[in-house]
Enzyme design. Structure first.
Site, PDB file in Angstrom:
ATOM      1  N   SER A 218      -2.196  29.005 -32.516  1.00  0.00           N
ATOM      2  CA  SER A 218      -3.480  28.966 -33.203  1.00  0.00           C
ATOM      3  C   SER A 218      -3.355  28.987 -34.720  1.00  0.00           C
ATOM      4  CB  SER A 218      -4.368  30.111 -32.727  1.00  0.00           C
ATOM      5  OG  SER A 218      -3.650  31.320 -32.704  1.00  0.00           O
ATOM      6  N   HIS A 246      -6.473  26.536 -27.361  1.00  0.00           N
ATOM      7  CA  HIS A 246      -6.681  25.581 -28.460  1.00  0.00           C
ATOM      8  C   HIS A 246      -6.397  24.146 -28.037  1.00  0.00           C
ATOM      9  CE1 HIS A 246      -7.835  27.843 -32.012  1.00  0.00           C
ATOM     10  NE2 HIS A 246      -7.019  28.805 -31.628  1.00  0.00           N
ATOM     11  N   LYS A 277     -14.134  27.581 -27.166  1.00  0.00           N
ATOM     12  CA  LYS A 277     -13.666  26.658 -28.210  1.00  0.00           C
ATOM     13  C   LYS A 277     -14.207  25.252 -27.924  1.00  0.00           C
ATOM     14  CE  LYS A 277     -10.041  29.539 -30.002  1.00  0.00           C
ATOM     15  NZ  LYS A 277      -9.255  30.550 -29.301  1.00  0.00           N
TER      16      LYS A 277
HETATM   17  C1  LIG Z   1      -9.173  31.988 -29.044  1.00  0.00           C
HETATM   18  C2  LIG Z   1      -8.021  32.362 -28.227  1.00  0.00           C
HETATM   19  C3  LIG Z   1      -8.109  33.352 -27.246  1.00  0.00           C
HETATM   20  C4  LIG Z   1      -9.335  34.181 -27.071  1.00  0.00           C
HETATM   21  O1  LIG Z   1     -10.328  33.473 -26.429  1.00  0.00           O
HETATM   22  P1  LIG Z   1     -11.743  34.197 -26.200  1.00  0.00           P
HETATM   23  O2  LIG Z   1     -12.303  33.484 -25.032  1.00  0.00           O
HETATM   24  O3  LIG Z   1     -12.507  34.003 -27.453  1.00  0.00           O
HETATM   25  O4  LIG Z   1     -11.454  35.625 -25.921  1.00  0.00           O
HETATM   26  C5  LIG Z   1      -7.003  33.593 -26.461  1.00  0.00           C
HETATM   27  N1  LIG Z   1      -5.859  32.913 -26.628  1.00  0.00           N
HETATM   28  C6  LIG Z   1      -5.721  31.969 -27.581  1.00  0.00           C
HETATM   29  C7  LIG Z   1      -4.429  31.246 -27.723  1.00  0.00           C
HETATM   30  C8  LIG Z   1      -6.792  31.673 -28.410  1.00  0.00           C
HETATM   31  O5  LIG Z   1      -6.640  30.763 -29.361  1.00  0.00           O
END
Ligand SMILES: *Cc1c(COP(=O)(O)O)cnc(C)c1O
Length: 431
Positions: A218, A246, A277
């Site tokens: 990320s 991502h 996302k």
């Molecule tokens: C954004 C993200 C999460 C968290 O996701 P949420 O659904 O917002 O809790 C977990 N792992 C990765 C790699 C992320 O980028």
């Protein structure tokens, strides 16, 4: 007791500000999208939210802080948003919103229950089937967030006699999930396959070995070396878990994420991912993969057993977002074209970017206060980005993480590059 703690915390907060590590939250005054409204002068960390447009609530009840920070028209501006995870531009898509409304009408607002008591509607099962069908996996279990999926995947499956092998740059939620379980922990330097192989060898006496990695990292925006990871895991008889938060929805020809992009579908045992996302961006997450593992997680995974079921509106909206993602090669192409255009123009301008092929483009500035100041000036130029600093990235590795979306136009990307060039020159970052 709190008196002492209060002083201590005040000191710590002050030093975060001095070091440029304090994270100001900017207040957005519109739905999420390509262009958003932002309050440009929040007063401190808890600046009061703006009243919904249309003016809810009698003006007489506004506090001084609200009057000052919230609703002064001069303090809001329209800006292009380059820091959302809205990769496919589905965050405020009319069809997603409509589907969420219909789900709320049909299924109600909330279930007031966890799944195994009375929190499972056919809508939830439908979403699990749809995710499995989309990702080509055997079964899927929903969570309130991917953070919870990662928090609940290791502890039920792995104990003292097992070994978990992690990339050092894995997301915080994977790290925390691993901490919650008693398995032996091994770590390899970021994407270092020689170190991974050594760790697999060191763990040869474990009952089970599992390699876990982000699909797209990320903060750096690079992609895990999944073909090598799967090959090593097969040779050393280990499982593979990929957190594809991502990537799900926008990477790979069908949007199925890094396993599809890199041709290792079927060789990854478990995928964890988010609906927060590319897939509409509301909330929710899941673990998807081998049927017996998912079945066991339903029996034993703590964030699943002890936390509320996904709200029907979110489940319904996510179903529509999945459908749109599955049918949107054009959106995926736009996301990646925008990212390529941005990378090329920024490199030509002289900015120091971390290399990569995803829609995450880290513009490296290294010094924390510089990253903060650059983001501040870009906002004034109508470009909304955020400086990332410790503890989200290592100290001395501060950056602005730019994220491209299918919602951006090529002109938006040009506008952003122009603003970066101007501010970069003012601050002496580029010539
Ligand atoms: C954004 C993200 C999460 C968290 O996701 P949420 O659904 O917002 O809790 C977990 N792992 C990765 C790699 C992320 O980028």
């Amino acid at each position: 007791m709190f008196g002492r703690m209060k002083e201590d915390l005040a000191r710590r907060l002050a030093s975060l500000r001095e070091e440029g590590l304090y994270k100001e939250e900017r207040v957005i005054t519109t739905p999420q999208g390509r262009e958003i409204g932002v309050e440009t002068s929040p007063r401190g960390p808890l600046a009061a939210p703006a009243a919904p447009s249309g003016g809810a609530g009698p003006a007489g009840t506004a506090t001084g802080a609200q009057a000052e920070a919230g609703n002064t028209p001069g303090h809001q501006s329209r800006v292009l948003n380059f820091c959302a995870n809205n990769y496919l531009g589905l965050s405020s898509h009319p069809q997603v919103i409509q589907a969420a409304k219909e789900a709320m009408d049909r299924w109600g607002y909330g279930l007031s229950s966890v799944r195994f008591i009375c929190g499972t509607q056919s809508l939830h099962r439908q979403l699990e089937f749809a995710v499995s069908e989309f990702l080509l996996t055997e079964d899927t279990i929903l969570y309130a967030a991917c953070f919870d999926a990662n928090g609940g995947v290791f502890e039920p499956l792995f104990g003292e006699e097992d070994a978990i092998i992690s990339d050092e740059l894995n997301h915080a939620s994977l790290i925390d999930g691993v901490r919650l379980c008693r398995a032996q922990r091994l770590r390899y330097a970021h994407s270092d396959m020689a170190e991974l192989e050594k760790a697999l060898g060191d763990a040869r006496d474990a009952r089970y070995r599992v390699v876990c990695t982000d699909g797209v990292f990320s903060m750096d925006g690079d992609i895990a070396r999944l073909p090598d990871i799967c090959g090593l895991a097969e040779r050393h008889d280990a499982l593979v878990l990929v957190d594809d938060s991502h990537a799900t929805g926008y990477l790979g020809p069908g949007g199925r994420g890094t396993p599809e992009l890199l041709g290792v579908e079927g060789r990854v045992d478990l995928i964890t991912t988010t609906f927060g996302k590319a897939l509409g961006g509301a909330s929710g997450g899941c673990t998807s993969g081998r049927a017996e593992i998912i079945a066991y997680l339903r029996q034993r995974s703590r964030p699943y057993l002890f936390s509320n079921t996904l709200a029907p509106a979110v489940a319904g909206g996510t179903l529509k977002a999945l459908e749109l993602a599955a049918a949107s090669p054009e959106r995926r192409r736009r996301t990646l074209d925008n990212a390529r255009q941005f990378r090329e123009a920024m490199t030509a301008t002289g900015f120091d970017l971390l290399p990569g092929e995803t829609a995450i483009v880290p513009v490296m500035l290294y010094e924390e206060p510089l990253a903060v100041e650059m983001a501040r000036r870009l906002l004034a130029e109508g470009i909304y980005v955020i400086g990332f600093s410790y503890p989200v990235v290592p100290r001395g590795r501060a950056r602005i993480r730019v994220q491209l979306s299918a919602a951006h136009t090529p002109e938006d990307v040009e506008t952003a590059v122009r603003a970066f060039r101007g501010v970069g020159r003012e601050l002496g970052v580029v010539a």
